[in-house]
Design a protein around this motif. Structure first.
Motif, PDB file in Angstrom:
ATOM      1  N   MET A 123       0.785  -1.076   0.060  1.00 57.13           N
ATOM      2  CA  MET A 123       0.057  -0.132  -0.035  1.00 57.13           C
ATOM      3  C   MET A 123       0.761   1.324  -0.024  1.00 57.13           C
ATOM      4  O   MET A 123       0.464   2.220  -0.234  1.00 57.13           O
ATOM      5  CB  MET A 123      -0.946   0.017   1.110  1.00 57.13           C
ATOM      6  N   GLN A 124       1.969   1.062   0.523  1.00 54.67           N
ATOM      7  CA  GLN A 124       2.945   2.432   0.589  1.00 54.67           C
ATOM      8  C   GLN A 124       3.371   2.657  -0.934  1.00 54.67           C
ATOM      9  O   GLN A 124       3.419   3.719  -1.337  1.00 54.67           O
ATOM     10  CB  GLN A 124       4.137   1.961   1.134  1.00 54.67           C
ATOM     11  N   ALA A 125       3.871   1.700  -1.706  1.00 55.63           N
ATOM     12  CA  ALA A 125       4.024   1.628  -3.250  1.00 55.63           C
ATOM     13  C   ALA A 125       2.964   2.262  -3.986  1.00 55.63           C
ATOM     14  O   ALA A 125       3.125   2.902  -4.899  1.00 55.63           O
ATOM     15  CB  ALA A 125       4.516   0.189  -3.832  1.00 55.63           C
ATOM     16  N   MET A 126       1.782   1.751  -3.630  1.00 53.88           N
ATOM     17  CA  MET A 126       0.585   2.360  -4.375  1.00 53.88           C
ATOM     18  C   MET A 126       0.376   3.639  -4.098  1.00 53.88           C
ATOM     19  O   MET A 126       0.393   4.549  -5.329  1.00 53.88           O
ATOM     20  CB  MET A 126      -0.593   1.515  -3.865  1.00 53.88           C
ATOM     21  N   GLN A 127       0.442   4.233  -2.664  1.00 55.54           N
ATOM     22  CA  GLN A 127       0.365   5.643  -2.753  1.00 55.54           C
ATOM     23  C   GLN A 127       1.478   6.382  -3.257  1.00 55.54           C
ATOM     24  O   GLN A 127       1.282   7.369  -3.774  1.00 55.54           O
ATOM     25  CB  GLN A 127       0.441   5.790  -1.101  1.00 55.54           C
ATOM     26  N   SER A 128       2.556   6.018  -3.093  1.00 59.10           N
ATOM     27  CA  SER A 128       3.874   6.661  -3.715  1.00 59.10           C
ATOM     28  C   SER A 128       3.713   6.775  -5.348  1.00 59.10           C
ATOM     29  O   SER A 128       4.059   8.106  -5.648  1.00 59.10           O
ATOM     30  CB  SER A 128       5.108   5.861  -3.347  1.00 59.10           C
ATOM     31  N   ARG A 129       3.355   6.006  -5.906  1.00 60.12           N
ATOM     32  CA  ARG A 129       3.124   6.107  -7.361  1.00 60.12           C
ATOM     33  C   ARG A 129       1.854   7.112  -7.919  1.00 60.12           C
ATOM     34  O   ARG A 129       2.045   7.823  -8.679  1.00 60.12           O
ATOM     35  CB  ARG A 129       3.038   4.796  -8.203  1.00 60.12           C
ATOM     36  N   ALA A 130       0.943   6.981  -7.043  1.00 61.76           N
ATOM     37  CA  ALA A 130      -0.254   7.688  -7.361  1.00 61.76           C
ATOM     38  C   ALA A 130       0.231   9.251  -6.940  1.00 61.76           C
ATOM     39  O   ALA A 130      -0.357  10.283  -7.846  1.00 61.76           O
ATOM     40  CB  ALA A 130      -1.364   7.149  -6.499  1.00 61.76           C
ATOM     41  N   VAL A 131       0.619   9.447  -5.918  1.00 67.80           N
ATOM     42  CA  VAL A 131       0.835  10.839  -5.237  1.00 67.80           C
ATOM     43  C   VAL A 131       1.866  11.602  -6.198  1.00 67.80           C
ATOM     44  O   VAL A 131       1.655  12.578  -6.905  1.00 67.80           O
ATOM     45  CB  VAL A 131       1.216  10.745  -3.848  1.00 67.80           C
ATOM     46  N   SER A 132       2.974  10.824  -6.569  1.00 61.58           N
ATOM     47  CA  SER A 132       4.072  11.085  -7.726  1.00 61.58           C
ATOM     48  C   SER A 132       3.323  11.540  -8.882  1.00 61.58           C
ATOM     49  O   SER A 132       3.752  12.641  -9.448  1.00 61.58           O
ATOM     50  CB  SER A 132       5.082  10.269  -7.776  1.00 61.58           C
ATOM     51  N   ALA A 133       2.427  10.840  -9.272  1.00 64.54           N
ATOM     52  CA  ALA A 133       2.098  11.057 -10.552  1.00 64.54           C
ATOM     53  C   ALA A 133       0.955  12.341 -10.692  1.00 64.54           C
ATOM     54  O   ALA A 133       1.031  13.166 -11.531  1.00 64.54           O
ATOM     55  CB  ALA A 133       1.110   9.844 -10.917  1.00 64.54           C
ATOM     56  N   ILE A 134       0.190  12.464  -9.708  1.00 65.90           N
ATOM     57  CA  ILE A 134      -0.797  13.582  -9.628  1.00 65.90           C
ATOM     58  C   ILE A 134       0.051  14.819  -9.495  1.00 65.90           C
ATOM     59  O   ILE A 134      -0.540  16.037  -9.930  1.00 65.90           O
ATOM     60  CB  ILE A 134      -1.799  13.335  -8.421  1.00 65.90           C
ATOM     61  N   ARG A 135       1.037  14.877  -8.622  1.00 61.74           N
ATOM     62  CA  ARG A 135       1.718  16.070  -8.326  1.00 61.74           C
ATOM     63  C   ARG A 135       2.427  16.447  -9.414  1.00 61.74           C
ATOM     64  O   ARG A 135       2.776  17.749 -10.081  1.00 61.74           O
ATOM     65  CB  ARG A 135       2.718  15.886  -7.181  1.00 61.74           C
ATOM     66  N   ARG A 136       2.917  15.444 -10.281  1.00 59.82           N
ATOM     67  CA  ARG A 136       3.803  15.653 -11.618  1.00 59.82           C
ATOM     68  C   ARG A 136       2.688  16.264 -12.378  1.00 59.82           C
ATOM     69  O   ARG A 136       3.000  17.374 -13.278  1.00 59.82           O
ATOM     70  CB  ARG A 136       4.523  14.584 -12.175  1.00 59.82           C
ATOM     71  N   LEU A 137       1.722  15.601 -12.851  1.00 56.26           N
ATOM     72  CA  LEU A 137       0.681  16.039 -13.684  1.00 56.26           C
ATOM     73  C   LEU A 137       0.278  17.404 -13.337  1.00 56.26           C
ATOM     74  O   LEU A 137      -0.271  18.347 -14.343  1.00 56.26           O
ATOM     75  CB  LEU A 137      -0.401  15.137 -13.879  1.00 56.26           C
ATOM     76  N   ASP A 138      -0.029  17.568 -12.008  1.00 52.41           N
ATOM     77  CA  ASP A 138      -0.489  19.034 -11.732  1.00 52.41           C
ATOM     78  C   ASP A 138       0.408  20.313 -12.178  1.00 52.41           C
ATOM     79  O   ASP A 138      -0.045  21.305 -12.670  1.00 52.41           O
ATOM     80  CB  ASP A 138      -0.815  18.919 -10.490  1.00 52.41           C
ATOM     81  N   GLY A 139       1.811  19.708 -11.798  1.00 51.93           N
ATOM     82  CA  GLY A 139       2.785  20.913 -12.317  1.00 51.93           C
ATOM     83  C   GLY A 139       2.694  21.142 -13.804  1.00 51.93           C
ATOM     84  O   GLY A 139       2.972  22.244 -14.182  1.00 51.93           O
TER      85      GLY A 139
END
Length: 235
Positions: A123-139
């Motif tokens: 679940m840590q890997a799940m969160q890490s990949r999702a948060v990284s993607a959302i923050r990257r896309l937002d930028g």
């Protein structure tokens, strides 16, 4: 800062029967889910979107298509694999009622940061990949469309809960305190100093204020501020 609307897909046949579908192909919205997606699309229609991003799974793509169909303009549309469903491994395609009898179930409820699904991901890997993607896309979307840009990410319950937990500054072990219903909309802005969570798990209500909202300065308003400028009273 840009604004991201985190939208969970509408209800599926698996949701209705208590099955953990995971990444199983071909799991589609049921009749209720299609109505939910249409309602959410209507709520968002008043907001010109810069982009509609979807998990690759069919239920999310169906929901994303409904949202795009209600837009007057032509937002950018693409699939992002990093916001796909959790890899539940051997738990996939099993009844939730059966999984609740597994020892790991209690860990999922109380200590999710320690969970590694058998044959799947943590679940840590799940969160890490999702948060990284959302923050990257937002930028990227803010850089392309400006700080008042609004965009949609259509994803899954646990994925959105983990993104909201990060934005709220919550440890992953507390993310089960967050509810994300089918076709719900949550609103997040990533600021210079901290993320701002403007709404979570909304299933009704006016979203037109997002079309008029100006990007916050980055500092939180002491005392709470004046709220949205939209006058919804009619007088």
């Amino acid at each position: 800062m840009a604004t991201v609307l985190l939208v969970r897909h509408g209800r599926t046949t698996a949701n209705a029967t208590g099955l953990l579908a995971g990444r199983t192909a071909g799991v589609a919205l049921d009749s209720v889910g299609k109505r939910q997606a249409a309602t959410t699309a209507e709520r968002i229609a008043a907001v010109p979107l810069a982009a509609v991003v979807s998990s690759p799974l069919e239920r999310c793509r169906q929901t994303a298509r409904a949202i795009t169909a209600f837009q007057q303009g032509e937002p950018q549309q693409f699939v992002e694999r990093a916001i796909t469903e959790a890899d539940y491994g051997e738990w996939q395609n099993r009844k939730l009622s059966d999984l609740a009898k597994e020892p790991l179930w209690r860990v999922v409820q109380s200590n999710p940061s320690a969970v590694v699904f058998p044959g799947g991901e943590s679940m840590q890997a799940m969160q890490s990949r999702a948060v990284s993607a959302i923050r990257r896309l937002d930028g990227e979307i803010e850089a392309a469309h400006g700080p008042n840009a609004v965009w949609v990410a259509v994803s899954h319950g646990d994925i959105i809960k983990s993104i909201l937990a990060d934005a709220l500054g919550m440890h992953l072990d507390l993310f089960q305190r967050i509810t994300v219903g089918p076709a719900s909309v949550s609103v997040v802005r990533y600021g210079e100093h901290r993320p701002e969570v403007a709404a979570t798990n909304t299933e009704s209500g006016d979203l037109s204020w997002l079309a008029k909202a100006q990007a916050p300065t980055g500092d939180a308003a002491v005392g709470g501020g004046a709220g949205n400028a939209t006058d919804q009273t009619g007088y």
